[in-house]
Design a protein around this motif. Structure first.
Motif, mmCIF file in Angstrom:
data_model
loop_
_atom_site.group_PDB
_atom_site.id
_atom_site.type_symbol
_atom_site.label_atom_id
_atom_site.label_comp_id
_atom_site.label_asym_id
_atom_site.label_seq_id
_atom_site.Cartn_x
_atom_site.Cartn_y
_atom_site.Cartn_z
ATOM 1 N N ARG A 31 -8.263 0.721 0.150
ATOM 2 C CA ARG A 31 -7.002 -0.023 0.077
ATOM 3 C C ARG A 31 -5.807 0.919 0.132
ATOM 4 N NH1 ARG A 31 -9.703 -2.795 -4.075
ATOM 5 N NH2 ARG A 31 -8.376 -1.771 -5.640
ATOM 6 N N LEU A 32 -5.894 2.018 -0.572
ATOM 7 C CA LEU A 32 -4.767 2.950 -0.615
ATOM 8 C C LEU A 32 -4.572 3.634 0.732
ATOM 9 C CD1 LEU A 32 -2.761 3.662 -2.781
ATOM 10 C CD2 LEU A 32 -4.209 5.559 -3.480
ATOM 11 N N ALA A 62 3.163 1.913 4.166
ATOM 12 C CA ALA A 62 3.574 0.974 3.117
ATOM 13 C C ALA A 62 3.184 1.488 1.744
ATOM 14 C CB ALA A 62 2.943 -0.392 3.371
ATOM 15 N N MET A 63 3.266 2.790 1.560
ATOM 16 C CA MET A 63 2.901 3.366 0.276
ATOM 17 C C MET A 63 3.909 2.966 -0.799
ATOM 18 S SD MET A 63 0.148 5.193 0.002
ATOM 19 C CE MET A 63 0.580 6.243 -1.371
ATOM 20 N N PRO A 64 3.422 2.630 -1.999
ATOM 21 C CA PRO A 64 4.351 2.373 -3.104
ATOM 22 C C PRO A 64 5.000 3.681 -3.537
ATOM 23 C CG PRO A 64 2.109 2.410 -3.910
ATOM 24 C CD PRO A 64 2.012 2.514 -2.412
ATOM 25 N N ARG A 102 -2.822 1.269 3.108
ATOM 26 C CA ARG A 102 -1.370 1.221 2.873
ATOM 27 C C ARG A 102 -0.690 2.456 3.453
ATOM 28 N NH1 ARG A 102 0.743 -1.474 -2.606
ATOM 29 N NH2 ARG A 102 2.607 -1.140 -1.339
ATOM 30 N N ARG A 103 -1.354 3.568 3.355
ATOM 31 C CA ARG A 103 -0.777 4.793 3.903
ATOM 32 C C ARG A 103 -0.656 4.695 5.419
ATOM 33 N NH1 ARG A 103 -3.606 10.808 3.645
ATOM 34 N NH2 ARG A 103 -1.990 11.891 4.815
ATOM 35 N N ARG A 142 -0.308 2.070 7.174
ATOM 36 C CA ARG A 142 0.732 1.093 7.519
ATOM 37 C C ARG A 142 2.126 1.581 7.141
ATOM 38 N NH1 ARG A 142 -2.484 -2.454 4.483
ATOM 39 N NH2 ARG A 142 -0.714 -2.778 3.062
ATOM 40 N N GLN A 150 2.373 0.503 -8.921
ATOM 41 C CA GLN A 150 1.221 -0.163 -8.336
ATOM 42 C C GLN A 150 -0.004 0.320 -9.097
ATOM 43 O OE1 GLN A 150 1.070 -2.395 -5.582
ATOM 44 N NE2 GLN A 150 -1.028 -2.649 -6.309
#
Length: 311
Positions: A13-14, A22-24, A17-18, A20, A165
């Motif tokens: 999942r992490l 879209a990292m928190p 996000r990376r 995309r 997150q």
């Protein structure tokens, strides 16, 4: 660094996000010690700062990886227990450390990529430090990632937790844990896993340092004291000289087994004279005593009070 089997979902999942972008700006790695949060963190940060990562995994050879391995990477800041003026290591993370961190983050990345801050253990921040961190969390700088690691996330203020997150590290299934322990070469993996309450990392550590023997000692001590035998002060000295936190863990675990045995009709392991309600109350006291070890109270006084309640 190898990702443990029960890390796979969180890792996937992490990394998604990376990819995309879209990292928190802040992560909270939460869960009991022994589940590999810090290994997960090291692997993720390594891949994030690596100049030639493959599927999020660091190459281990580039300049960035070499600096990270040496602990001198300019874009990685690790915040933990600092030293007091007298050279003694602090038992908490203080506000001055967080203020210094904020100043550090005002500078641009020297490698032109991510700046990563790790705060471990984040649940050791005192109130002033946590309040100071809020501003950084509320006003994140671009390409900056803060990673908080907490064995006891409930100790963190809700205002901190809500701005991160959260990734929870949970005890895996018995089958997964046993397979991993056997692959790690742990002898008598089932016994080690039972002693560690299902926690595989703790089981691996305890299987090699005499913990299973200590577990038996705790049960013997509690049974002897319940029967009016033994010397409570001698028990206190022994537990304190070894690892009081571990001994209290085993004590709480033994009481859980006693309660389960009573409800199942099986022979009770401790023969405690306490009724079920009092036994349950003592279980809570044992866990609170473990928490109290982190504070300023004397260890021997904590143990004396607990064993007095047992007898």
């Amino acid at each position: 660094m190898t990702i443990r089997p029960w890390h796979a979902d969180a890792w996937t999942r992490l990394q998604a996000r990376r990819e995309r972008d879209a990292m928190p700006h802040a992560l909270l790695l939460a869960g009991p010690a022994g589940l590999g949060k810090r290994d997960f963190l090291a692997a993720f940060v390594g891949g994030l700062l690596c100049q030639r990562p493959s599927a999020g995994v660091a190459c281990g050879t580039c300049r960035s990886c070499q600096l990270l391995a040496a602990g001198t990477h300019p874009d990685q800041v690790a915040l933990s227990f600092g030293l007091r003026k007298d050279g003694v290591t602090r038992s908490e993370i203080v506000v001055d450390q967080v203020r210094d961190l904020s100043q550090r983050l005002s500078m641009a990345s020297q490698f032109g990529g991510w700046q990563v801050v790790t705060i471990d253990p984040a649940d050791a921040m005192n109130t002033a430090a946590a309040n100071a961190l809020l501003k950084t969390l509320e006003e994140p700088t671009p390409s900056t990632l803060l990673v908080l690691v907490a064995d006891q996330p409930a100790r963190l203020p809700a205002t901190i937790r809500s701005r991160c997150q959260r990734i929870d590290f949970l005890v895996p299934s018995r089958e997964v844990a046993l397979d991993w322990l056997r692959a790690e070469g742990v002898q008598d993996a089932p016994a080690a896993l039972e002693a560690a309450g299902g926690n595989p990392g703790m089981a691996r550590a305890w299987a090699t340092d005499g913990a299973l023997k200590q577990r038996g000692e705790v049960r013997h001590d509690l049974k002897a004291l319940a029967a009016g035998r033994g010397d409570a002060m001698e028990v206190v000295k022994r537990w304190q000289a070894a690892d009081p936190s571990r001994y209290l863990w085993f004590a709480a675990q033994a009481v859980t087994d006693e309660l389960r045995a009573r409800t199942s009709g099986k022979p009770v392991p401790l023969d405690s004279q306490l009724d079920d309600e009092a036994l349950d109350g003592w279980y809570g006291k044992a866990n609170r005593a473990r928490d109290a070890l982190r504070g300023p109270l004397r260890v021997d006084l904590i143990l004396i009070e607990l064993l007095a309640a047992w007898r």
